[in-house]
Motif scaffolding. Structure first.
Motif, mmCIF file in Angstrom:
data_model
loop_
_atom_site.group_PDB
_atom_site.id
_atom_site.type_symbol
_atom_site.label_atom_id
_atom_site.label_comp_id
_atom_site.label_asym_id
_atom_site.label_seq_id
_atom_site.Cartn_x
_atom_site.Cartn_y
_atom_site.Cartn_z
ATOM 1 N N VAL A 43 62.257 -13.127 2.736
ATOM 2 C CA VAL A 43 61.185 -12.135 2.559
ATOM 3 C C VAL A 43 59.824 -12.824 2.634
ATOM 4 O O VAL A 43 58.918 -12.371 3.353
ATOM 5 C CB VAL A 43 61.339 -11.390 1.222
ATOM 6 C CG1 VAL A 43 60.111 -10.500 0.975
ATOM 7 C CG2 VAL A 43 62.607 -10.538 1.221
ATOM 8 N N LEU A 44 59.676 -13.926 1.904
ATOM 9 C CA LEU A 44 58.395 -14.631 1.879
ATOM 10 C C LEU A 44 58.057 -15.248 3.226
ATOM 11 O O LEU A 44 56.886 -15.328 3.619
ATOM 12 C CB LEU A 44 58.430 -15.718 0.801
ATOM 13 C CG LEU A 44 58.532 -15.233 -0.640
ATOM 14 C CD1 LEU A 44 58.667 -16.412 -1.596
ATOM 15 C CD2 LEU A 44 57.322 -14.381 -1.024
ATOM 16 N N ARG A 101 63.472 -7.880 9.801
ATOM 17 C CA ARG A 101 63.698 -9.259 9.404
ATOM 18 C C ARG A 101 63.164 -9.570 8.014
ATOM 19 O O ARG A 101 63.690 -10.432 7.316
ATOM 20 C CB ARG A 101 63.033 -10.218 10.412
ATOM 21 C CG ARG A 101 63.564 -10.127 11.813
ATOM 22 C CD ARG A 101 65.040 -10.384 11.905
ATOM 23 N NE ARG A 101 65.397 -11.779 11.754
ATOM 24 C CZ ARG A 101 66.646 -12.237 11.756
ATOM 25 N NH1 ARG A 101 67.661 -11.390 11.886
ATOM 26 N NH2 ARG A 101 66.893 -13.523 11.623
ATOM 27 N N SER A 102 62.110 -8.856 7.601
ATOM 28 C CA SER A 102 61.472 -9.149 6.314
ATOM 29 C C SER A 102 62.120 -8.435 5.142
ATOM 30 O O SER A 102 62.233 -9.007 4.050
ATOM 31 C CB SER A 102 59.986 -8.750 6.359
ATOM 32 O OG SER A 102 59.309 -9.418 7.385
ATOM 33 N N PHE A 103 62.549 -7.187 5.356
ATOM 34 C CA PHE A 103 62.935 -6.359 4.215
ATOM 35 C C PHE A 103 64.356 -5.796 4.280
ATOM 36 O O PHE A 103 64.893 -5.390 3.253
ATOM 37 C CB PHE A 103 61.940 -5.197 4.076
ATOM 38 C CG PHE A 103 60.506 -5.651 4.022
ATOM 39 C CD1 PHE A 103 60.039 -6.427 2.969
ATOM 40 C CD2 PHE A 103 59.618 -5.341 5.039
ATOM 41 C CE1 PHE A 103 58.722 -6.868 2.920
ATOM 42 C CE2 PHE A 103 58.291 -5.776 5.006
ATOM 43 C CZ PHE A 103 57.848 -6.540 3.948
ATOM 44 N N ILE A 104 64.957 -5.759 5.460
ATOM 45 C CA ILE A 104 66.321 -5.238 5.573
ATOM 46 C C ILE A 104 67.323 -6.379 5.679
ATOM 47 O O ILE A 104 68.300 -6.430 4.926
ATOM 48 C CB ILE A 104 66.450 -4.292 6.788
ATOM 49 C CG1 ILE A 104 65.527 -3.085 6.608
ATOM 50 C CG2 ILE A 104 67.900 -3.839 6.952
ATOM 51 C CD1 ILE A 104 65.518 -2.131 7.773
ATOM 52 N N PHE A 105 67.083 -7.302 6.601
ATOM 53 C CA PHE A 105 67.982 -8.437 6.794
ATOM 54 C C PHE A 105 68.269 -9.190 5.485
ATOM 55 O O PHE A 105 69.436 -9.473 5.179
ATOM 56 C CB PHE A 105 67.398 -9.378 7.855
ATOM 57 C CG PHE A 105 68.154 -10.653 8.041
ATOM 58 C CD1 PHE A 105 69.388 -10.665 8.681
ATOM 59 C CD2 PHE A 105 67.634 -11.858 7.577
ATOM 60 C CE1 PHE A 105 70.093 -11.855 8.849
ATOM 61 C CE2 PHE A 105 68.325 -13.050 7.745
ATOM 62 C CZ PHE A 105 69.561 -13.046 8.379
ATOM 63 N N PRO A 106 67.250 -9.523 4.667
ATOM 64 C CA PRO A 106 67.552 -10.248 3.424
ATOM 65 C C PRO A 106 68.442 -9.455 2.467
ATOM 66 O O PRO A 106 69.275 -10.049 1.767
ATOM 67 C CB PRO A 106 66.168 -10.477 2.809
ATOM 68 C CG PRO A 106 65.227 -10.428 3.967
ATOM 69 C CD PRO A 106 65.795 -9.388 4.882
ATOM 70 N N LEU A 107 68.278 -8.136 2.424
ATOM 71 C CA LEU A 107 69.093 -7.323 1.529
ATOM 72 C C LEU A 107 70.554 -7.287 1.952
ATOM 73 O O LEU A 107 71.445 -7.063 1.126
ATOM 74 C CB LEU A 107 68.538 -5.898 1.472
ATOM 75 C CG LEU A 107 67.154 -5.731 0.813
ATOM 76 C CD1 LEU A 107 66.717 -4.272 0.895
ATOM 77 C CD2 LEU A 107 67.187 -6.195 -0.639
#
Length: 259
Positions: free
Chosen positions: A48-49, A93-99
């Motif tokens: 995310v970061l 890539r920022s908010f869906i992939f990490p989840l």
């Protein structure tokens, strides 16, 4: 304007240096994780970061342009479509992939910080080109019917589909609680070690074409410089762990049937 091009030239030279260096320095995260890169944090937090600055920077560019008085409505619409494709990728890539990540992997803080700098810089170059430095009259409504935009957009979408499918394959290699490594074999993993990287490279080559811009070309160059050495390292890692079982699959590193 001159400063902008000088900075892009410097980034291009740096991309070549990084490309060479990464054949000797293995980025220690994911399957190539090691203890040589210092302190680590949660993989999900790190992603995310690392990825969100690109999304936020481009969103800021777009919103600022939307409230400005420059350009016609049609010209703005074309710019928003191109910026929108960038934003869709980086939102995922920022908010869906990490989840969607499984397991409790950790990423070195140093690698995360380098990723943040890379993503911020590339977002700046593309946003500045679209909304400031592109020659007047470049992105009219006619641009949407141009061969560059049509071919580039089809490549971009194809790359995104490949990337998403490849991520899905990797996530479902093992059941919850299982920590063993497995060889991915579905989708484009039949042909390459790093199908997800091939999808991402295809996306940004497509984006370079659909914008027909030096900034897009620089991003595609950086994507290759970053991912190609890592793809080769991953092949070597699989061969080290699985031996002839992996070598006998005759997979390429990154580009199907080529390399």
């Amino acid at each position: 304007m001159n400063t902008y091009y000088i900075m892009m030239a410097a980034m291009a030279v740096l991309a070549v240096a990084v490309f060479i260096a990464l054949f000797f320095l293995k980025a220690g995260y994911g399957y190539l994780s090691n203890s040589h890169w210092g302190p680590k944090i949660s993989n999900k937090v790190a992603w995310v970061l690392m990825e969100s600055p690109a999304f936020l920077f481009m969103l800021l560019y777009t919103l600022r342009h939307a409230t400005s008085s420059g350009g016609t409505g049609n010209e703005k619409a074309v710019l928003y479509i191109m910026a929108g494709l960038f934003l869709v990728h980086y939102f995922q890539r920022s908010f869906i992939f990490p989840l969607l990540m499984r397991g409790k992997s950790r990423m070195p803080v140093l690698i995360m910080l380098m990723g943040m700098i890379f993503n911020t810089a590339n977002s700046y170059f593309i946003g500045a080109w679209l909304f400031k430095y592109a020659p007047d009259g470049t992105y009219t409504m006619e641009w949407l019917a141009s061969p560059q935009f049509i071919i580039g957009t089809l490549l971009f979408i194809t790359g995104m589909v490949i990337n998403l499918d490849s991520d899905y394959v990797i996530r479902h290699l093992r059941k919850p609680g299982d920590t063993r490594h497995y060889i991915p074999r579905k989708g484009l993993y039949k042909y390459v070690t790093s199908a997800n990287y091939f999808g991402e490279l295809t996306e940004w080559i497509g984006y370079a074409i659909l914008t027909w811009s030096p900034a897009g070309l620089l991003f595609a160059l950086w994507t290759f410089a970053n991912l190609a050495p890592r793809a080769k390292s991953l092949t070597e890692k699989y061969e080290e762990e699985f031996g002839d079982e992996y070598r006998n699959l005759h997979k390429k590193n990154l580009i199907p049937f080529i390399w």
